[in-house]
Design a protein around this motif. Structure first.
Motif, short mmCIF file in Angstrom:
data_model
loop_
_atom_site.label_atom_id
_atom_site.label_comp_id
_atom_site.label_asym_id
_atom_site.label_seq_id
_atom_site.Cartn_x
_atom_site.Cartn_y
_atom_site.Cartn_z
N PHE A 47 7.65 -2.46 -9.31
CA PHE A 47 6.19 -2.54 -9.28
C PHE A 47 5.55 -2.43 -10.65
O PHE A 47 4.41 -2.88 -10.84
CB PHE A 47 5.63 -1.44 -8.36
CG PHE A 47 5.94 -1.66 -6.92
CD1 PHE A 47 5.07 -2.39 -6.11
CD2 PHE A 47 7.10 -1.15 -6.34
CE1 PHE A 47 5.35 -2.60 -4.77
CE2 PHE A 47 7.39 -1.36 -5.01
CZ PHE A 47 6.52 -2.09 -4.22
N GLY A 48 6.24 -1.85 -11.61
CA GLY A 48 5.64 -1.64 -12.92
C GLY A 48 4.81 -0.38 -12.93
O GLY A 48 4.19 -0.02 -11.93
N PRO A 49 4.75 0.31 -14.05
CA PRO A 49 4.07 1.62 -14.11
C PRO A 49 2.57 1.54 -13.85
O PRO A 49 1.97 2.54 -13.45
CB PRO A 49 4.38 2.10 -15.53
CG PRO A 49 4.70 0.86 -16.30
CD PRO A 49 5.35 -0.07 -15.34
N ALA A 50 1.98 0.38 -14.03
CA ALA A 50 0.52 0.29 -13.89
C ALA A 50 0.06 0.03 -12.46
O ALA A 50 -1.13 0.13 -12.17
CB ALA A 50 -0.01 -0.82 -14.80
N ARG A 51 0.98 -0.30 -11.56
CA ARG A 51 0.55 -0.66 -10.20
C ARG A 51 1.46 -0.04 -9.14
O ARG A 51 1.81 -0.67 -8.15
CB ARG A 51 0.51 -2.17 -10.05
CG ARG A 51 1.81 -2.88 -10.43
CD ARG A 51 1.65 -4.38 -10.44
NE ARG A 51 2.90 -5.06 -10.76
CZ ARG A 51 2.99 -6.35 -11.03
NH1 ARG A 51 1.91 -7.10 -10.99
NH2 ARG A 51 4.16 -6.90 -11.31
N LEU A 52 1.86 1.20 -9.37
CA LEU A 52 2.73 1.88 -8.43
C LEU A 52 1.99 2.19 -7.13
O LEU A 52 0.89 2.76 -7.17
CB LEU A 52 3.27 3.18 -9.03
CG LEU A 52 4.27 3.04 -10.18
CD1 LEU A 52 4.53 4.40 -10.80
CD2 LEU A 52 5.57 2.42 -9.68
N PRO A 53 2.55 1.86 -5.99
CA PRO A 53 1.93 2.22 -4.70
C PRO A 53 2.22 3.68 -4.37
O PRO A 53 3.02 4.34 -5.03
CB PRO A 53 2.63 1.29 -3.71
CG PRO A 53 3.99 1.11 -4.30
CD PRO A 53 3.81 1.12 -5.80
N ALA A 54 1.56 4.18 -3.35
CA ALA A 54 1.93 5.49 -2.83
C ALA A 54 3.36 5.44 -2.32
O ALA A 54 3.83 4.41 -1.84
CB ALA A 54 0.97 5.90 -1.71
N VAL A 55 4.06 6.56 -2.45
CA VAL A 55 5.45 6.66 -1.98
C VAL A 55 5.54 7.90 -1.10
O VAL A 55 5.02 8.96 -1.45
CB VAL A 55 6.43 6.79 -3.16
CG1 VAL A 55 7.86 6.98 -2.63
CG2 VAL A 55 6.35 5.58 -4.07
N THR A 56 6.20 7.77 0.05
CA THR A 56 6.37 8.94 0.92
C THR A 56 7.77 8.93 1.50
O THR A 56 8.42 7.89 1.62
CB THR A 56 5.31 8.97 2.04
OG1 THR A 56 5.31 10.25 2.66
CG2 THR A 56 5.56 7.89 3.08
N SER A 57 8.24 10.14 1.86
CA SER A 57 9.51 10.31 2.55
C SER A 57 9.28 11.20 3.75
O SER A 57 8.62 12.23 3.64
CB SER A 57 10.56 10.94 1.63
OG SER A 57 11.70 11.35 2.39
N GLY A 114 0.79 -1.22 0.00
CA GLY A 114 0.00 0.00 0.00
C GLY A 114 0.82 1.26 0.00
O GLY A 114 0.35 2.32 -0.45
N CYS A 115 2.06 1.19 0.51
CA CYS A 115 2.89 2.38 0.58
C CYS A 115 4.36 1.99 0.66
O CYS A 115 4.70 1.02 1.35
CB CYS A 115 2.51 3.26 1.78
SG CYS A 115 3.39 4.84 1.85
N VAL A 116 5.19 2.74 -0.02
CA VAL A 116 6.64 2.61 0.10
C VAL A 116 7.15 3.77 0.94
O VAL A 116 6.92 4.94 0.61
CB VAL A 116 7.33 2.62 -1.28
CG1 VAL A 116 8.85 2.69 -1.11
CG2 VAL A 116 6.94 1.41 -2.09
N PHE A 117 7.81 3.45 2.06
CA PHE A 117 8.47 4.46 2.87
C PHE A 117 9.90 4.55 2.36
O PHE A 117 10.73 3.70 2.63
CB PHE A 117 8.40 4.10 4.35
CG PHE A 117 7.05 4.39 4.94
CD1 PHE A 117 6.83 5.53 5.69
CD2 PHE A 117 5.98 3.54 4.71
CE1 PHE A 117 5.58 5.81 6.22
CE2 PHE A 117 4.72 3.80 5.23
CZ PHE A 117 4.51 4.95 5.99
N ALA A 118 10.15 5.59 1.59
CA ALA A 118 11.39 5.71 0.84
C ALA A 118 12.52 6.26 1.69
O ALA A 118 12.31 7.01 2.65
CB ALA A 118 11.18 6.62 -0.37
N GLN A 119 13.73 5.92 1.31
CA GLN A 119 14.90 6.53 1.94
C GLN A 119 15.00 8.00 1.53
O GLN A 119 15.55 8.80 2.28
CB GLN A 119 16.17 5.79 1.51
CG GLN A 119 17.45 6.57 1.78
CD GLN A 119 18.49 5.81 2.55
OE1 GLN A 119 18.19 5.09 3.49
NE2 GLN A 119 19.73 5.96 2.16
#
Length: 415
Positions: free
Chosen positions: A324-334, A300-305
């Motif tokens: 993940f592929g462009p069609a199914r990218l999750p939310a990303v936050t930092s 559901g979410c990538v907690f990015a560095q």
């Protein structure tokens, strides 16, 4: 074949620029509060970057108790680690009679450890002579003192391990602890990371690398994913967790905060030893997903560095795109715009944020993202706290020398 033992989180402790409780830290993330301000631990006038994410030491738990004399002479990262570990133990109620149960271990990640003590020791020797060097210099600076003082303070005689994998250290410590529990090597563990290197030599080194943002507005730096991003802001802190084998935690009636379902680490740097190699980073994320038994679409979410570095942010998102592929990218936050860059504590503090995000069904924002880089146009990067249903989160951490580490954490009901 016996089924794999599941690893759950039953305690959490945080020391961060946003606060030294999990609640204060989480409230700061959701409200968009910055824990970044003017450097106070030294005079930064000679540097272009004069900001840092400092922990308010007045909010740390008192050190009175076993080994308090020694603790007061340790480097700051040790006190941050002790505070977070004590909070995690209390949260877990793992030591009901004040004594650790058998079958445990301590795993801590530390990158630069007592660098401030080294610098202070060298200066003291040069100014006052070798006879003025404190006998606590060496014990205060060695990286294992975070794990060691946690063990000594809480009378833990079980094995302790310190992981020094640069800025991936804390994530590797959590991953190794989870693997030890899975294998049956231990039943519970304290695991996390700590760092506090707010000292002139750190600024000198990173400014020589053109890695620090020269921004003077504490409310506007750093700027992860923004087209105007110009470097990181150094922070400090710690996060420590109590990990347990699930059936053991359930048998003692522990409150389960989440689960560590996947872990992977590998090597591979980009154009230089400080860079991120897209293919190897993507392989690390894919391996962590495989270890957790999850499809990319379940994250559901990538907690990015992501720290606000021009090349680093771009390389990490390229790796997310490849995974993940462009069609199914999750939310990303930092969260670096809130806390600064926490070195060995990066991954653990992100794990704390991910567990709280799943608990409250909210994704915290990326602060200071005013104008997203057009290169990242297809990514969903929240700029305000958003209601969501993240069931599983992926946490990234990378270290100099091509060290990649990825953790997958899940809601407690899904492990």
């Amino acid at each position: 074949m016996a089924s794999r033992r599941n690893v759950v989180v039953t305690g959490m402790g945080v020391a961060s620029p946003l606060g030294c409780t999990a609640g204060g830290f989480w409230d700061g993330l959701l409200t968009g509060r910055a824990g970044i301000g003017p450097v106070t631990r030294f005079d930064p006038a000679r540097f272009a970057c004069r900001l840092a994410g400092e922990v308010d030491d007045g909010r740390l738990d008192p050190v009175d108790g076993p080994f308090s004399f020694e603790i007061k002479r340790m480097s700051t990262f040790v006190r941050h680690a002790l505070h977070a570990a004590g909070r995690a133990i209390g949260d877990s109620r793992l030591f009901p009679d004040g004594r650790p149960p058998p079958g445990g271990a301590v795993f801590m990640g530390v990158a630069m450890g007592g660098l401030p003590s080294i610098e202070a020791g060298v200066l003291r020797q040069e100014r006052h002579g070798v006879r003025k060097t404190t006998p606590f210099l060496i014990p205060s600076l060695i990286p294992n003192m975070a794990a060691s003082m946690i063990a000594l303070r809480h009378a833990i005689t079980a094995p302790q391990r310190t992981v020094a994998g640069a800025c991936a250290s804390g994530s590797q410590a959590i991953g190794e602890a989870a693997e030890a529990i899975r294998s049956g090597a231990c039943d519970w563990a304290l695991a996390g990371g700590a760092e506090a290197v707010t000292t002139p030599i750190t600024w000198s080194g990173f400014e020589a690398m053109h890695a620090l943002s020269p921004g003077e507005d504490a409310g506007r730096a750093p700027r992860p994913f923004d087209r105007a991003r110009d470097g990181m802001i150094c922070g400090e802190g710690a996060a420590v967790f109590v990990l347990e084998e699930r059936s053991r935690a359930e048998a003692r009636g522990a409150a389960i905060l989440g689960a560590v379902g996947g872990y992977a680490t590998n090597s591979g740097c980009g154009e230089d030893i400080t860079g991120i190699a897209v293919a190897d980073t993507a392989a690390c994320m894919a391996a962590a997903l495989d270890d957790a038994g999850l499809a990319p679409s379940e994250i559901g979410c990538v907690f990015a560095q992501a720290s606000g570095m021009v090349r680093g942010d771009a390389a990490e998102l390229a790796a997310v795109r490849a995974t993940f592929g462009p069609a199914r990218l999750p939310a990303v936050t930092s969260i670096k715009g809130h806390t600064g860059y926490l070195f060995a504590a990066n991954g653990p503090v992100n794990v704390a944020a991910a567990l709280l995000a799943m608990r409250d069904r909210l994704v915290p924002p990326t602060r200071n993202l005013d104008a997203p880089d057009p290169e990242f146009g297809e990514f969903d990067i929240p700029t305000a706290a958003r209601r969501a249903e993240p069931r599983h989160c992926l946490v990234n951490a990378f270290g100099f020398g091509g060290i990649n580490a990825t953790l997958v954490v899940s809601r407690p009901d899904l492990s």
